[in-house]
Scaffold this active site. Structure first.
Site, short mmCIF file in Angstrom:
data_model
loop_
_atom_site.label_atom_id
_atom_site.label_comp_id
_atom_site.label_asym_id
_atom_site.label_seq_id
_atom_site.Cartn_x
_atom_site.Cartn_y
_atom_site.Cartn_z
N HIS A 178 -5.70 3.52 -1.54
CA HIS A 178 -7.03 3.86 -1.03
C HIS A 178 -7.35 5.27 -1.49
O HIS A 178 -6.68 6.23 -1.09
CB HIS A 178 -6.99 3.78 0.50
CG HIS A 178 -8.31 4.03 1.17
ND1 HIS A 178 -8.47 3.94 2.53
CD2 HIS A 178 -9.53 4.37 0.67
CE1 HIS A 178 -9.73 4.21 2.85
NE2 HIS A 178 -10.40 4.49 1.73
N GLU A 199 -8.73 0.34 -2.89
CA GLU A 199 -9.63 0.37 -1.73
C GLU A 199 -10.53 1.57 -1.87
O GLU A 199 -10.07 2.66 -2.21
CB GLU A 199 -8.82 0.50 -0.44
CG GLU A 199 -7.90 -0.66 -0.16
CD GLU A 199 -7.02 -0.37 1.06
OE1 GLU A 199 -7.11 0.74 1.62
OE2 GLU A 199 -6.24 -1.24 1.40
N THR A 210 -8.31 3.61 8.55
CA THR A 210 -9.52 2.78 8.60
C THR A 210 -9.58 2.04 9.93
O THR A 210 -8.70 1.26 10.26
CB THR A 210 -9.50 1.76 7.44
OG1 THR A 210 -9.12 2.45 6.26
CG2 THR A 210 -10.85 1.12 7.24
N ARG A 223 -9.47 8.00 -0.84
CA ARG A 223 -10.43 8.41 0.20
C ARG A 223 -11.28 9.56 -0.30
O ARG A 223 -10.86 10.36 -1.13
CB ARG A 223 -9.68 8.85 1.46
CG ARG A 223 -8.90 7.73 2.15
CD ARG A 223 -8.34 8.24 3.46
NE ARG A 223 -9.40 8.43 4.43
CZ ARG A 223 -9.68 7.62 5.44
NH1 ARG A 223 -8.95 6.55 5.65
NH2 ARG A 223 -10.67 7.88 6.26
N HIS A 267 -3.71 -4.49 7.74
CA HIS A 267 -3.84 -3.32 8.61
C HIS A 267 -3.00 -3.47 9.86
O HIS A 267 -3.20 -4.38 10.65
CB HIS A 267 -5.30 -3.01 9.00
CG HIS A 267 -5.47 -1.54 9.27
ND1 HIS A 267 -5.03 -0.94 10.41
CD2 HIS A 267 -5.96 -0.55 8.49
CE1 HIS A 267 -5.26 0.36 10.34
NE2 HIS A 267 -5.82 0.63 9.18
N GLU A 312 -11.03 -9.33 3.18
CA GLU A 312 -9.75 -8.98 3.80
C GLU A 312 -10.00 -8.86 5.30
O GLU A 312 -10.78 -8.01 5.74
CB GLU A 312 -9.21 -7.66 3.23
CG GLU A 312 -7.88 -7.29 3.89
CD GLU A 312 -7.23 -6.04 3.32
OE1 GLU A 312 -7.53 -5.67 2.16
OE2 GLU A 312 -6.42 -5.44 4.04
N ARG A 360 -7.04 12.77 1.07
CA ARG A 360 -5.94 13.25 1.93
C ARG A 360 -4.58 12.76 1.47
O ARG A 360 -3.56 13.34 1.81
CB ARG A 360 -6.18 12.86 3.38
CG ARG A 360 -6.10 11.38 3.64
CD ARG A 360 -6.17 11.08 5.12
NE ARG A 360 -7.48 11.31 5.67
CZ ARG A 360 -7.93 10.71 6.77
NH1 ARG A 360 -7.15 9.86 7.43
NH2 ARG A 360 -9.14 10.93 7.23
N HIS A 377 0.98 6.19 1.80
CA HIS A 377 1.73 7.14 2.62
C HIS A 377 2.91 7.77 1.90
O HIS A 377 3.50 8.73 2.39
CB HIS A 377 2.08 6.52 3.97
CG HIS A 377 0.84 6.25 4.76
ND1 HIS A 377 -0.11 7.24 4.99
CD2 HIS A 377 0.32 5.12 5.28
CE1 HIS A 377 -1.12 6.72 5.65
NE2 HIS A 377 -0.89 5.44 5.83
N ASN A 419 0.85 -1.18 0.00
CA ASN A 419 0.00 0.00 0.00
C ASN A 419 0.89 1.24 0.00
O ASN A 419 1.67 1.46 0.93
CB ASN A 419 -0.88 -0.04 1.25
CG ASN A 419 -1.84 1.13 1.31
OD1 ASN A 419 -1.46 2.26 1.02
ND2 ASN A 419 -3.08 0.88 1.67
N1 PXP Z 1 -5.84 -3.01 4.20
C1 PXP Z 1 -6.79 -2.05 4.28
C2 PXP Z 1 -8.18 -2.39 3.91
C3 PXP Z 1 -6.46 -0.74 4.66
O1 PXP Z 1 -7.41 0.21 4.74
C4 PXP Z 1 -5.11 -0.44 4.95
C5 PXP Z 1 -4.72 0.95 5.32
O2 PXP Z 1 -5.00 1.81 4.26
C6 PXP Z 1 -4.16 -1.46 4.84
C7 PXP Z 1 -4.55 -2.75 4.49
C8 PXP Z 1 -2.71 -1.22 5.11
O3 PXP Z 1 -2.54 -0.92 6.46
P1 PXP Z 1 -1.13 -0.45 7.01
O4 PXP Z 1 -0.80 0.84 6.32
O5 PXP Z 1 -1.35 -0.29 8.47
O6 PXP Z 1 -0.15 -1.51 6.65
#
Ligand code: PXP
Length: 253
Positions: A54, A81, A112, A56, A202, A164, A60, A21, A18
């Site tokens: 994601h 996402e 989330t 959003r 997550h 998931e 952001r 960030h 992901n």
């Molecule tokens: N899976 C989902 C559905 C999420 O919303 C997120 C965060 O955007 C992640 C995985 C990844 O989480 P993390 O950034 O904490 O690894």
């Protein structure tokens, strides 16, 4: 902690990264670096099986243009996402990522916070409509859910391909996470019995990923923050050296 590593030995596990960030850092200055598209390319070169983003409602981090560029440039697969905002569902149906993962979204949350609130026989009409639209577009569908049998029953009823499992409770409890791990193990088994593919994510980090990665039914992990964090600390030394070189070049006669 009951880590069933032997059962899952050599079973493949997809790692989707992901890159939200990376965009968070860019949005801090509203400039063009760091670029999540370039980060995705480097993740793929390093062996990522897929790229997760994601989009959003508040935009952001990831922007619409990032989704468009990633949909063109990703050479593995793109997992988008999203919540059920009509403009985002429309963008997904136009761009047809390999996979769409529905997540709940609250404006004030930092990230989330929980899985989708699903109840058997009581489908959210917005979610049902969005699922139908993206299924018609030929997109593989996943739902981000808490590891709870009743929620899994409701997910199966919606006819999606995958769930998931939210690993946030496990991650927050770690290392005293036996109970949360058992919930994930039970939920993964039950989801498979229901015919759902099982993903998880997550809050997973280099320290806590092992027991989750050992759950044999899980075939895909989505990990973001921890990898982006480590990239900053492992890469900052090289970044300083590169700036030294750029400055030194200006000081030669
Ligand atoms: N899976 C989902 C559905 C999420 O919303 C997120 C965060 O955007 C992640 C995985 C990844 O989480 P993390 O950034 O904490 O690894």
């Amino acid at each position: 902690m009951n880590v069933s590593a032997s059962k899952s030995a050599h079973k493949p596990m997809r790692l989707y990264i992901n890159v939200d960030h990376v965009a968070t850092v860019r949005q801090a200055r509203r400039t063009d670096e760091p670029d999540p598209v370039e980060a995705a390319r480097l993740c793929e070169a390093a062996g990522a099986d897929g790229i997760t983003i994601h989009l959003r409602e508040d935009r952001r981090h990831i922007q619409d243009d990032d989704v468009r560029r990633l949909a063109r440039s990703v050479t593995t697969v793109l997992n988008l996402e999203l919540a059920t905002a009509p403009d985002i569902v429309a963008l997904a149906s136009e761009l047809r990522p390999h996979q769409a993962t529905f997540v709940p979204e609250r404006r004030q949350e930092i990230t989330t916070e929980g899985g989708l609130a699903l109840e058997l026989g009581r489908g959210d009409p917005k979610l049902t409509k969005a699922i139908a639209r993206l299924r018609d577009a030929g997109i593989r569908l996943s739902l981000f859910v808490d590891p709870d049998a009743r929620v899994l029953d409701a997910a199966a009823e919606l006819g999606v391909d995958a769930v998931e499992l939210h690993t946030g409770t496990f991650a927050n409890a770690f290392p005293d996470a036996d109970e949360a791990l058992e919930r994930l193990q039970r939920a993964a088994r039950y989801a498979r019995e229901l015919g759902l593919a099982v993903h998880a994510g997550h809050g997973l980090t280099y320290r806590n990923v092992r027991p989750v990665a050992a759950i044999p039914e899980i075939e895909e992990l989505n990990i973001g923050h921890s990898i982006v964090s480590r990239a900053i600390t492992t890469g900052i030394g090289r970044a300083v050296e590169d700036m030294r070189v750029a400055i030194r070049a200006a000081r030669v006669d």
